[in-house]
Enzyme design. Structure first.
Site, mmCIF file in Angstrom:
data_model
loop_
_atom_site.group_PDB
_atom_site.id
_atom_site.type_symbol
_atom_site.label_atom_id
_atom_site.label_comp_id
_atom_site.label_asym_id
_atom_site.label_seq_id
_atom_site.Cartn_x
_atom_site.Cartn_y
_atom_site.Cartn_z
ATOM 1 N N ALA A 58 0.974 -1.046 -0.261
ATOM 2 C CA ALA A 58 -0.023 -0.053 0.312
ATOM 3 C C ALA A 58 1.044 1.742 0.519
ATOM 4 O O ALA A 58 2.013 1.864 -1.009
ATOM 5 C CB ALA A 58 -0.905 -0.033 1.108
ATOM 6 N N CYS A 59 0.375 2.284 0.812
ATOM 7 C CA CYS A 59 1.390 3.048 0.657
ATOM 8 C C CYS A 59 2.547 3.312 1.349
ATOM 9 O O CYS A 59 3.372 4.252 1.217
ATOM 10 C CB CYS A 59 0.688 4.555 0.995
ATOM 11 S SG CYS A 59 -0.753 4.919 1.211
ATOM 12 N N SER A 60 3.147 2.221 2.005
ATOM 13 C CA SER A 60 4.715 2.159 2.329
ATOM 14 C C SER A 60 4.946 1.549 1.299
ATOM 15 O O SER A 60 6.250 0.976 1.967
ATOM 16 C CB SER A 60 5.122 1.624 3.810
ATOM 17 O OG SER A 60 4.547 2.014 4.269
ATOM 18 N N SER A 61 4.194 1.221 0.576
ATOM 19 C CA SER A 61 5.421 0.173 -0.904
ATOM 20 C C SER A 61 6.668 0.985 -1.409
ATOM 21 O O SER A 61 7.646 -0.161 -1.765
ATOM 22 C CB SER A 61 4.700 -0.085 -2.044
ATOM 23 O OG SER A 61 3.481 -0.665 -1.803
#
Length: 373
Positions: free
Chosen positions: A155-158
């Site tokens: 997700a946003c931490s990819s």
């Protein structure tokens, strides 16, 4: 074990931008039509009337003023409110590949590298347009890179998770240099008819070159001092769209097949977790928060970033300490913190310490400590 640097970053930005005023006008036109069409049911109490949005509400809730998008007309059409992205044949490069290549070319140029120097490609993003073949292998082919490629989704931490994966591969000699790219069409999974979230996302792609320090020649180098990751399961940010939807007809078109979140819960849970992880990470490397000249934080919400910086610094951060790009780009998921790095790095003197951090669904949090060469 080889020392590792980030030697180049790149950014691809779509040509179209939507202001808050434009987005609100479209949303409110939809609301007015919905309420008119359902006036009798609303009067009987059978249907709940929808509330209009406003530019003031959006900016107070998020700090977002505009966003770049792959398609503007489809989003702003009150009868559609979905980006229009025609399918391409299998013989044409896909749209995520196209975006990734655009960002990759700038990253390669800033790193002073050619495709012959790259051994691997990692596509790390929130939403992949297909299950297989991997978009990373498509990007590899489009650029003419020998070696390997794979996709990953945190997700946003990819992006921070992708940087760690690349760093590990280079440290152990599995690759000389890796291209890590984050193509994000966030408007594709956004419900533009949801007042609480219709303004959140924009589209962009970022790229990072990670390579052996002894082979780097770029003027834009950062030593990767360390990486630290954390995940903790939560349903407060979720998207249930997937290939099994066709096996459960009752869920087709349901609200949870797009982005959904419990925003207040996310804010309460994530902000202290991020601040704690970054502080612990710095302490593990015998560094103080006061040593950090710049925090490139995930660009999801201005209030979140301000609170995280305040928890770390014990005061409000100066604009140059935690630069903000979400006012122009909105939330671009995994690309956001890298955009902040890409656009706010060249002014730092050699030896400056910075932290790249991302956080989002999962929950997932990543921290990358960087030192300017």
């Amino acid at each position: 074990m080889h020392n590792v640097v980030i030697s180049g970053t790149g950014l691809y930005t779509p040509a179209n931008s939507i202001s808050n005023d434009e987005l609100v006008a479209s949303f409110n036109a939809f609301v007015q039509q919905f309420n008119a069409d359902n006036a009798e049911a609303i009067a009987r109490g059978e249907v709940e009337a929808l509330s209009e949005s406003s530019t003031a509400f959006i900016e107070k809730a998020s700090g977002i003023k505009s966003r770049f998008v792959i398609d503007k007309a489809g989003i702003l059409d009150p009868q559609r409110m979905v980006p229009s992205i025609p399918e391409r044949s299998n013989e044409d490069w896909g749209i995520l590949c196209e975006m990734a290549v655009g960002a990759a070319k700038e990253a390669l140029q800033r790193a002073g590298k050619t495709v012959a120097d790259i051994d691997g490609v990692i596509v790390a993003c929130s939403n992949l347009q297909r299950a297989y073949p991997a978009v990373a292998i498509e990007v590899q082919a489009a650029l003419g890179i020998d070696g390997w490629g794979y996709d990953m989704n945190v997700a946003c931490s990819s992006a921070t998770f992708g940087i760690q994966a690349a760093t590990n591969a280079i440290q152990t000699g599995q690759a000389r240099a890796i291209l890590m790219v984050n193509p994000e069409i966030c408007t594709g999974h956004l419900n533009f008819r949801d007042r609480d979230s219709h303004f959140i996302f924009g589209d962009a792609a970022t790229a990072v070159i990670i390579e052996r320090a002894d082979q780097a020649t770029s003027k834009h180098q950062f030593d990767v001092v360390g990486t630290k990751l954390l995940t903790q399961f939560s349903n407060n940010i979720r998207n249930n769209f997937g290939f099994l939807n066709r096996a459960a007809e009752e869920g087709v078109g349901a609200r949870d097949k797009l982005f959904v979140q419990e925003g207040r819960k996310v804010f309460k849970d994530v902000c202290p977790m991020v601040a704690e992880l970054i502080a612990e990470h710095l302490a593990e490397h015998q560094l103080n928060v006061s040593d950090v000249k710049r925090f490139w934080l995930h660009q999801a919400n201005l209030n979140m970033n301000q609170l995280i910086a305040r928890k770390l610094l014990g005061r409000d951060a100066e604009p140059h300490e935690a630069p903000v790009i979400l006012d122009t780009y909105a939330n671009t998921s995994s690309a956001g913190s890298v955009i902040a790095l890409h656009k706010n790095q060249d002014d730092l003197p050699a030896g400056s310490l910075g932290v790249l951090s991302s956080f989002g669904a999962g929950y997932s949090i990543g921290s990358v400590i960087l030192r300017k060469r």
